[in-house]
Write a protein that holds these residues in place. Structure first.
Motif, short mmCIF file in Angstrom:
data_model
loop_
_atom_site.label_atom_id
_atom_site.label_comp_id
_atom_site.label_asym_id
_atom_site.label_seq_id
_atom_site.Cartn_x
_atom_site.Cartn_y
_atom_site.Cartn_z
N GLU A 152 -35.74 -87.43 4.86
CA GLU A 152 -35.65 -86.29 3.94
C GLU A 152 -34.18 -85.99 3.59
N LEU A 153 -33.37 -86.00 4.63
CA LEU A 153 -31.94 -85.71 4.44
C LEU A 153 -31.29 -86.79 3.57
N LYS A 154 -31.66 -88.02 3.82
CA LYS A 154 -31.10 -89.13 3.05
C LYS A 154 -31.47 -89.00 1.57
N GLU A 155 -32.71 -88.59 1.33
CA GLU A 155 -33.17 -88.43 -0.05
C GLU A 155 -32.38 -87.33 -0.76
N LEU A 156 -32.19 -86.21 -0.06
CA LEU A 156 -31.43 -85.10 -0.65
C LEU A 156 -29.98 -85.52 -0.92
N LEU A 157 -29.40 -86.23 0.02
CA LEU A 157 -28.00 -86.66 -0.13
C LEU A 157 -27.84 -87.64 -1.29
N ALA A 158 -28.89 -88.41 -1.55
CA ALA A 158 -28.83 -89.38 -2.64
C ALA A 158 -28.89 -88.70 -4.01
N GLN A 159 -29.43 -87.47 -4.05
CA GLN A 159 -29.61 -86.78 -5.33
C GLN A 159 -28.33 -86.09 -5.82
N THR A 160 -27.44 -85.79 -4.90
CA THR A 160 -26.24 -85.02 -5.30
C THR A 160 -25.03 -85.43 -4.47
N ASN A 161 -23.87 -85.02 -4.98
CA ASN A 161 -22.65 -85.25 -4.19
C ASN A 161 -22.02 -83.91 -3.78
N ALA A 162 -22.86 -82.87 -3.77
CA ALA A 162 -22.38 -81.54 -3.36
C ALA A 162 -23.19 -81.04 -2.17
N LEU A 163 -22.62 -80.08 -1.48
CA LEU A 163 -23.33 -79.51 -0.32
C LEU A 163 -24.24 -78.40 -0.82
N THR A 164 -25.46 -78.75 -1.15
CA THR A 164 -26.40 -77.79 -1.72
C THR A 164 -27.07 -76.97 -0.61
N ILE B 210 -29.55 -79.05 1.30
CA ILE B 210 -28.96 -79.97 2.29
C ILE B 210 -28.58 -79.19 3.55
N GLU B 211 -27.99 -78.03 3.33
CA GLU B 211 -27.60 -77.19 4.48
C GLU B 211 -28.83 -76.83 5.32
N SER B 212 -29.90 -76.51 4.62
CA SER B 212 -31.14 -76.15 5.30
C SER B 212 -31.69 -77.35 6.09
N LYS B 213 -31.61 -78.54 5.46
CA LYS B 213 -32.12 -79.75 6.12
C LYS B 213 -31.26 -80.11 7.33
N LEU B 214 -29.95 -79.88 7.20
CA LEU B 214 -29.04 -80.14 8.34
C LEU B 214 -29.37 -79.21 9.50
#
Lengths: 152, 115
Positions: A82-94, A97-101
């Motif tokens: 899930e985290l990898k997918e989110l990271l692939a969609q953007t280059n910002a700390l959304t 992503i913070e929630s997934k971390l």
């Protein structure tokens, strides 16, 4: 020349036989561990000088812990995907992503708690001195790694 | 003691040899090949070293004391190398099993080992 060849051959043959014999002899304990039904637990028994009774109890604890460990593996794997997918969609700390971390951290905490509980249970089955050694050993190799920061 | 005196003219062998005529011609580069064979047959530096070693082995190795020492040294070498390599292999296995134990209790390391 015949006696010389005989002595040369005899020396080499004896050296070869001695090499094979002593190699077999010196590696026999390790081979016995590898050939056992549960090699890693057989290693634990030998490393921490466990009695048969202690070994049986630890084997039971290990078997009981395995399903939890496998379940944790699946959850970590899913969370990483899930985290990898989110990271692939953007280059910002959304915020996503913070929630997934945070979820991944929570999962790691849960996993470490479960591991530590198991290690303590295993340690309680061992004699106190061995338990202390076991806990120090396993904790460093699981959730307290030094990442090579300590000098060897 | 006999000397190399010329044989008598009436010697039958001499008469036969004088009558003998070579009708076949020599193969090409015959002389050169003869010299090459002579050169190969002559001992050189390397082969003489091997010759000395061979001679030494022939004379020294069959002596009981040297033979016993040689066999004992090889035997001890075999024992030491075999024991050392066996210990090393057992150590590798112990290390591998320790890692496998950790992977069996730590989900993160289990996942890392599967990659």
């Amino acid at each position: 020349m015949r006696p010389a060849i005989l002595v040369l051959t005899l020396g080499l043959a004896l050296a070869g036989a001695a090499y094979c014999g002593f190699y077999f002899l010196a590696s026999a304990p390790g081979r016995a561990l590898m050939d056992s039904p549960t090699p890693e637990l057989a290693w634990l028994k030998k490393e921490f000088n466990l009695t048969d009774r202690e070994f049986t109890r630890i084997s039971q604890l290990h078997s009981a812990y395995q399903p939890k460990c496998e379940e944790m593996c699946s959850r970590i794997s899913a969370k990483n995907a899930e985290l990898k997918e989110l990271l692939a969609q953007t280059n910002a700390l959304t915020p996503e992503i913070e929630s997934k971390l945070a979820e991944a951290s929570q999962l790691r905490l849960e996993c470490q708690r479960s591991m530590l509980k198991h290690f303590i249970e295993v340690g309680q089955t061992m004699p106190p001195q061995q338990a202390k050694r076991y806990l120090a050993w396993v904790e460093v190799r699981t959730f307290l790694p030094d990442y090579g920061m300590k000098s060897q | 003691m006999k000397t190399n005196q010329p044989p008598e003219d009436n010697d039958p062998l001499r008469k036969t040899l004088l009558r003998w005529e070579v009708s076949t011609s020599l193969p090409p580069r015959f002389e050169e090949r003869v010299w090459e064979r002579i050169s190969r047959a002559t001992p050189h530096g390397e082969s003489s070293v091997l010759g000395v070693l061979r001679k030494w082995l022939e004379t020294a190795l069959p002596r009981p004391a040297i033979a016993a020492s040689y066999v004992a040294i090889l035997l001890l070498g075999g024992v030491a190398m075999g024991y050392w390599r066996g210990q090393e292999k057992a150590g590798q296995w112990r290390h591998e099993l320790a890692s496998r134990y950790v992977q069996s209790v730590d989900p993160y390391q289990a996942l890392a080992s599967k990659k």
